[in-house]
Structures are given as C-alpha cells and as structure tokens.
Design a protein around this motif. Structure first.
Motif, PDB file in Angstrom:
ATOM      1  N   ASP A   1      16.568   7.815   1.319  1.00  0.00           N
ATOM      2  CA  ASP A   1      17.534   8.395   0.379  1.00  0.00           C
ATOM      3  C   ASP A   1      16.885   8.662  -0.975  1.00  0.00           C
ATOM      4  N   THR A   2      16.509   9.926  -1.199  1.00  0.00           N
ATOM      5  CA  THR A   2      16.040  10.418  -2.503  1.00  0.00           C
ATOM      6  C   THR A   2      14.950   9.522  -3.087  1.00  0.00           C
ATOM      7  N   MET A   3      13.833   9.486  -2.402  1.00  0.00           N
ATOM      8  CA  MET A   3      12.711   8.642  -2.837  1.00  0.00           C
ATOM      9  C   MET A   3      11.800   9.392  -3.793  1.00  0.00           C
ATOM     10  N   ASN A   4      11.424   8.732  -4.876  1.00  0.00           N
ATOM     11  CA  ASN A   4      10.457   9.267  -5.831  1.00  0.00           C
ATOM     12  C   ASN A   4       9.376   8.222  -6.067  1.00  0.00           C
ATOM     13  N   LEU A   5       8.118   8.632  -5.905  1.00  0.00           N
ATOM     14  CA  LEU A   5       7.016   7.685  -6.026  1.00  0.00           C
ATOM     15  C   LEU A   5       5.720   8.434  -6.298  1.00  0.00           C
ATOM     16  N   THR A   6       4.911   7.904  -7.204  1.00  0.00           N
ATOM     17  CA  THR A   6       3.578   8.441  -7.457  1.00  0.00           C
ATOM     18  C   THR A   6       2.545   7.398  -7.046  1.00  0.00           C
ATOM     19  N   ILE A   7       1.625   7.805  -6.159  1.00  0.00           N
ATOM     20  CA  ILE A   7       0.565   6.928  -5.667  1.00  0.00           C
ATOM     21  C   ILE A   7      -0.739   7.379  -6.297  1.00  0.00           C
ATOM     22  N   ASN A   8      -1.413   6.472  -6.956  1.00  0.00           N
ATOM     23  CA  ASN A   8      -2.604   6.822  -7.714  1.00  0.00           C
ATOM     24  C   ASN A   8      -3.823   6.995  -6.807  1.00  0.00           C
ATOM     25  N   PRO A   9      -4.778   7.845  -7.195  1.00  0.00           N
ATOM     26  CA  PRO A   9      -6.006   7.996  -6.410  1.00  0.00           C
ATOM     27  C   PRO A   9      -6.722   6.655  -6.234  1.00  0.00           C
ATOM     28  N   GLY A  10      -7.135   6.359  -5.005  1.00  0.00           N
ATOM     29  CA  GLY A  10      -7.865   5.134  -4.725  1.00  0.00           C
ATOM     30  C   GLY A  10      -7.025   3.881  -4.671  1.00  0.00           C
ATOM     31  N   GLU A  11      -5.713   4.027  -4.688  1.00  0.00           N
ATOM     32  CA  GLU A  11      -4.814   2.879  -4.680  1.00  0.00           C
ATOM     33  C   GLU A  11      -4.423   2.499  -3.257  1.00  0.00           C
ATOM     34  N   LEU A  12      -4.308   1.193  -2.998  1.00  0.00           N
ATOM     35  CA  LEU A  12      -3.719   0.725  -1.749  1.00  0.00           C
ATOM     36  C   LEU A  12      -2.313   0.264  -2.068  1.00  0.00           C
ATOM     37  N   ILE A  13      -1.346   1.020  -1.586  1.00  0.00           N
ATOM     38  CA  ILE A  13       0.051   0.727  -1.860  1.00  0.00           C
ATOM     39  C   ILE A  13       0.764   0.436  -0.548  1.00  0.00           C
ATOM     40  N   SER A  14       1.535  -0.632  -0.517  1.00  0.00           N
ATOM     41  CA  SER A  14       2.238  -1.031   0.697  1.00  0.00           C
ATOM     42  C   SER A  14       3.714  -0.684   0.604  1.00  0.00           C
ATOM     43  N   PHE A  15       4.267  -0.198   1.719  1.00  0.00           N
ATOM     44  CA  PHE A  15       5.704  -0.075   1.878  1.00  0.00           C
ATOM     45  C   PHE A  15       6.155  -1.327   2.617  1.00  0.00           C
TER      46      PHE A  15
ATOM     47  N   THR B   1      -7.509   6.425  -0.868  1.00  0.00           N
ATOM     48  CA  THR B   1      -6.111   6.083  -1.111  1.00  0.00           C
ATOM     49  C   THR B   1      -5.481   5.636   0.210  1.00  0.00           C
ATOM     50  N   VAL B   2      -4.721   4.538   0.179  1.00  0.00           N
ATOM     51  CA  VAL B   2      -4.112   4.018   1.400  1.00  0.00           C
ATOM     52  C   VAL B   2      -2.620   3.776   1.182  1.00  0.00           C
ATOM     53  N   ILE B   3      -1.810   4.267   2.125  1.00  0.00           N
ATOM     54  CA  ILE B   3      -0.405   3.864   2.222  1.00  0.00           C
ATOM     55  C   ILE B   3      -0.301   2.974   3.449  1.00  0.00           C
ATOM     56  N   TYR B   4       0.178   1.768   3.246  1.00  0.00           N
ATOM     57  CA  TYR B   4       0.145   0.731   4.283  1.00  0.00           C
ATOM     58  C   TYR B   4       1.566   0.239   4.524  1.00  0.00           C
ATOM     59  N   VAL B   5       2.067   0.404   5.735  1.00  0.00           N
ATOM     60  CA  VAL B   5       3.416  -0.041   6.083  1.00  0.00           C
ATOM     61  C   VAL B   5       3.352  -1.416   6.731  1.00  0.00           C
ATOM     62  N   THR B   6       4.173  -2.340   6.252  1.00  0.00           N
ATOM     63  CA  THR B   6       4.234  -3.669   6.839  1.00  0.00           C
ATOM     64  C   THR B   6       5.598  -4.293   6.577  1.00  0.00           C
ATOM     65  N   HIS B   7       5.984  -5.245   7.424  1.00  0.00           N
ATOM     66  CA  HIS B   7       7.177  -6.052   7.158  1.00  0.00           C
ATOM     67  C   HIS B   7       6.764  -7.477   6.792  1.00  0.00           C
ATOM     68  N   ASP B   8       5.441  -7.704   6.737  1.00  0.00           N
ATOM     69  CA  ASP B   8       4.888  -9.025   6.477  1.00  0.00           C
ATOM     70  C   ASP B   8       4.598  -9.176   4.986  1.00  0.00           C
ATOM     71  N   GLN B   9       5.369 -10.012   4.311  1.00  0.00           N
ATOM     72  CA  GLN B   9       5.232 -10.151   2.854  1.00  0.00           C
ATOM     73  C   GLN B   9       3.873 -10.700   2.456  1.00  0.00           C
ATOM     74  N   GLU B  10       3.327 -11.658   3.207  1.00  0.00           N
ATOM     75  CA  GLU B  10       2.018 -12.215   2.871  1.00  0.00           C
ATOM     76  C   GLU B  10       0.931 -11.154   2.993  1.00  0.00           C
TER      77      GLU B  10
ATOM     78  N   SER C   1      -2.375  -5.470  -1.344  1.00  0.00           N
ATOM     79  CA  SER C   1      -1.884  -4.328  -2.114  1.00  0.00           C
ATOM     80  C   SER C   1      -2.284  -4.340  -3.582  1.00  0.00           C
ATOM     81  N   ASP C   2      -2.525  -3.143  -4.099  1.00  0.00           N
ATOM     82  CA  ASP C   2      -2.579  -2.953  -5.548  1.00  0.00           C
ATOM     83  C   ASP C   2      -1.155  -2.927  -6.104  1.00  0.00           C
TER      84      ASP C   2
END
Length: 370
Positions: free
Chosen positions: A31-45, A197-206, A212-213
């Motif tokens: 639902d109406t997602m807005n997000l900026t992912i920086n170059p070289g960043e590892l960001i987790s969903f 740059t990495v987008i990483y999906v996980t349900h594991d909080q640890e 993640s950055d």
C-alpha cells in the motif's frame, strides 16, 4: 572479480520506490510504499508472513507487475521493463539451480545468455566460485551438494555477471541455524567487497539485525518504520516494531505526568512507570511503555540497593537459564516484567518465589506512539 568497495566500477546503484502499490482484487498486498535505497547499501525488508515484503521485492525484480507507482533503478524508471532488462541479480530461497547442469554450467548460464565469450566466461566463473569458496566443486551437480553449497552456487550465479544490485528472497530459510549464521556473515562480506546494493527479504529479526545497514519493518503491506538496526532496537516508533525487533516489555497505561521529556505512565494497578518521549503526546492518552529485558534491574526486596526511577515490587514467577544469561519472569501485580541478567558464574541469585524489586532508568524506556 577481485573488486573492492572502493572500486568505482563495483559501486552499487541507488533504487527508489515511489508510491508503489499492489492489489489482488480487493486485497491490497502493498500500500503506497515510498523508499530510497542508497548505492552500496544492504537493506532488509523484515516482517511477518503477509506483510508485503516479498511482493515488493518481486515488483522491483519485475516478476510481479505493480498496480500503481514507479520504481527507479539508477534514476531510470523500470516498472514497465521485463526482468531481464533491469540488470539485477536474484537469489531465491529454493536456489532455482538447473539440476541437469554442473556447478560451472549453472554459474556460467547468465553469462552465456548475455553473449559473453567463452574465455571471459571461464575467468568470471572462476572468480565467482573463488569468492563463494567453491573451488574444487566445478563438475558436481546440485544433487551432489549440501544445502549450504547449493546456496553458494546460487549466490555465485547471481554475482557472476556483476550486477549493480542484488535481490535476495529468504535465501537462507532452508538452512540450519549454525550454517545460516555463517552464511549471513559470508553474504555481508561479499556484498561489502563488491560494493553491490542488496535488498534482502527475511522474517528473521536476528538475521536482519546482523546483516543490514538499514531495516524496513513492514506490516499489512505498509512500512511501519525504517532505520538502522540500532535505531529500531533502541528507539522503536510503535509497539509492533518494539515487539517484532528483539524482545520487549510492553506496559500499558495512561499518561500521568511529563517533565523535560520524561513521561510518567499510570498502569491499571496504580503504579507509575517512567520512560522518555521525543514528540508530543496528549495528556491522559492511553499508550504503552517499552523497556528491553536487559535494561531491567532486579534486586532482592530489602537489599537496600539504589533503584532507578521506575521501581516496582514483584515476585519471581519463572527462572530460565539461556547460557550466557538468565531470564526472569516477574509478577508485578497488574503486569509481568521479563528481565535478562548476564551470568557471571554458575550461581543463580534468584529462584521462583523470591520477593524482588524491579527498576529501570527512564532513559532506558520509551513511550510509544501506539
């Protein structure tokens, strides 16, 4: 592919998600997602099942069409481009290896599809296999590999064509805990070496906290909070984030007093507990206080120790030994508090039934928005 994070050719690309939504009939998945992912960043969903994290990843990859919104990769709109035109590497949970191909053939496949010469393919495949520590496994088939080795092949195949961004969908979900923890560090190390740059999906909080950055916490198709692991752990914006990232004591009450950013919360049992609050909050509002178990101090009642602002009497209900620490569940009349005490030796200072005093510094607790 001996690339370093300082190599300009290895630098990852920025990805921008703008007003992105996905609906399946009347059901809104994102639902109406807005997000900026920086170059070289590892960001987790990060989020529970059904939160929209994988759907968002698949829209970025191009495997799922968006209902509305736009995706920019290196400032170029790509929402209408097919997956093969987006230049992204992809690693799936089920590895998606070709069973009839050897390790070398699997890793070389993306290069072959891109028309890379045989000599260049050989060099790049050798570099990729070296990076994931699979030299000597070139002629094996997937069925002859362990789960961790298959995951390394999938990672090598994803990085061999030198993508500027890598998408990973629960890539370690099928591995046992020890191997998963090892692979988390391996993936992070490779990501930093390549600068991808990495987008990483996980349900594991640890897993998210370790790798993640920044972390995007999702719930019911919406972004609940975005921040570094430390920001989300130490300053959760909502009760959902506080409960989903690590373990928390969430104490309900009504705002009773406020002074210099310190807020007193009156519980249903008549106790006053204290935490901090940066933004405004309505007087007498019903809300929650969040305090992490390791921030809770416990002393025997009558010990004469100096207590912090929130001081409560309680009775130990349960003592749980977890190796380096002991968890105490303490009945404080109208609510239960969990404390986590570091073990200094083999002795256990508390047992079930002990009368204790529980306290924490106001600066260690947060008054949440909802």
């Amino acid at each position: 592919m001996t690339l370093s994070s300082g190599d300009k050719s290895a630098a990852g690309i920025g990805i921008r998600i703008q007003d992105l939504s996905k609906a399946y009939g009347s059901q809104i998945a994102v639902d109406t997602m807005n997000l900026t992912i920086n170059p070289g960043e590892l960001i987790s969903f990060l989020g529970p099942s059904g939160s929209g994290k994988t759907t968002t990843l698949m829209m970025v990859a191009g495997f799922v069409p968006s209902t509305k919104g736009e995706i920019f990769i290196a400032d170029q709109p790509v929402a209408r481009l097919p997956p093969q035109k987006r230049g992204l590497g992809m690693v799936f949970q089920n590895y998606a290896l070709f069973p009839h191909m050897t390790v070398v053939e699997n890793v070389a496949f993306p290069l072959k599809m891109r028309g890379v010469s045989a000599a260049e393919r050989e060099k790049r495949v050798k570099d990729a296999l070296s990076m994931v520590k699979l030299v000597g496994f070139e002629d094996r088939y997937p069925r002859q590999l362990s789960g961790g080795q298959q995951q390394r092949v999938a990672l090598a195949r994803a990085i061999v064509f030198r993508p500027k961004a890598l998408l990973m969908d629960e890539p370690l979900g099928a591995l046992d805990k020890k191997l998963r923890e090892h692979m988390q560090l391996e993936i992070k190390n490779i990501q930093e070496r390549l600068g991808v740059t990495v987008i990483y999906v996980t349900h594991d909080q640890e897993e998210a906290l370790t790798m993640s950055d920044r972390i995007v916490v999702m719930r019911d198709g919406r972004v609940e909070q975005v921040g570094t692991p430390a920001q989300l752990y130490n300053d959760p914006a909502t009760a959902f984030v506080a409960d989903f990232i690590g373990q928390s004591n969430l104490i309900e009450g009504k705002i009773a007093r406020r002074e210099d950013g310190v807020v007193g919360l009156a519980t249903s049992g008549g106790q006053i507990v204290f935490g901090t609050r940066k933004g405004e909050i309505a007087p007498s509002a019903q809300t929650r206080l969040c305090v992490r178990p390791e921030r809770v101090q416990v002393v025997s009642r009558g010990a004469g120790a100096e207590l912090a602002e929130s001081a409560l009497s309680g009775r130990v209900e349960e003592v749980i030994y977890v190796g380096d620490a002991t968890k105490l569940r303490i009945d404080c009349r109208s609510f239960t508090v969990t404390a986590k005490l570091q073990n200094k030796d083999d002795s256990q200072p508390f047992t079930a039934g002990d009368e204790v005093m529980v306290s924490w510094a106001a600066s260690s607790a947060k008054i949440l928005t909802e």
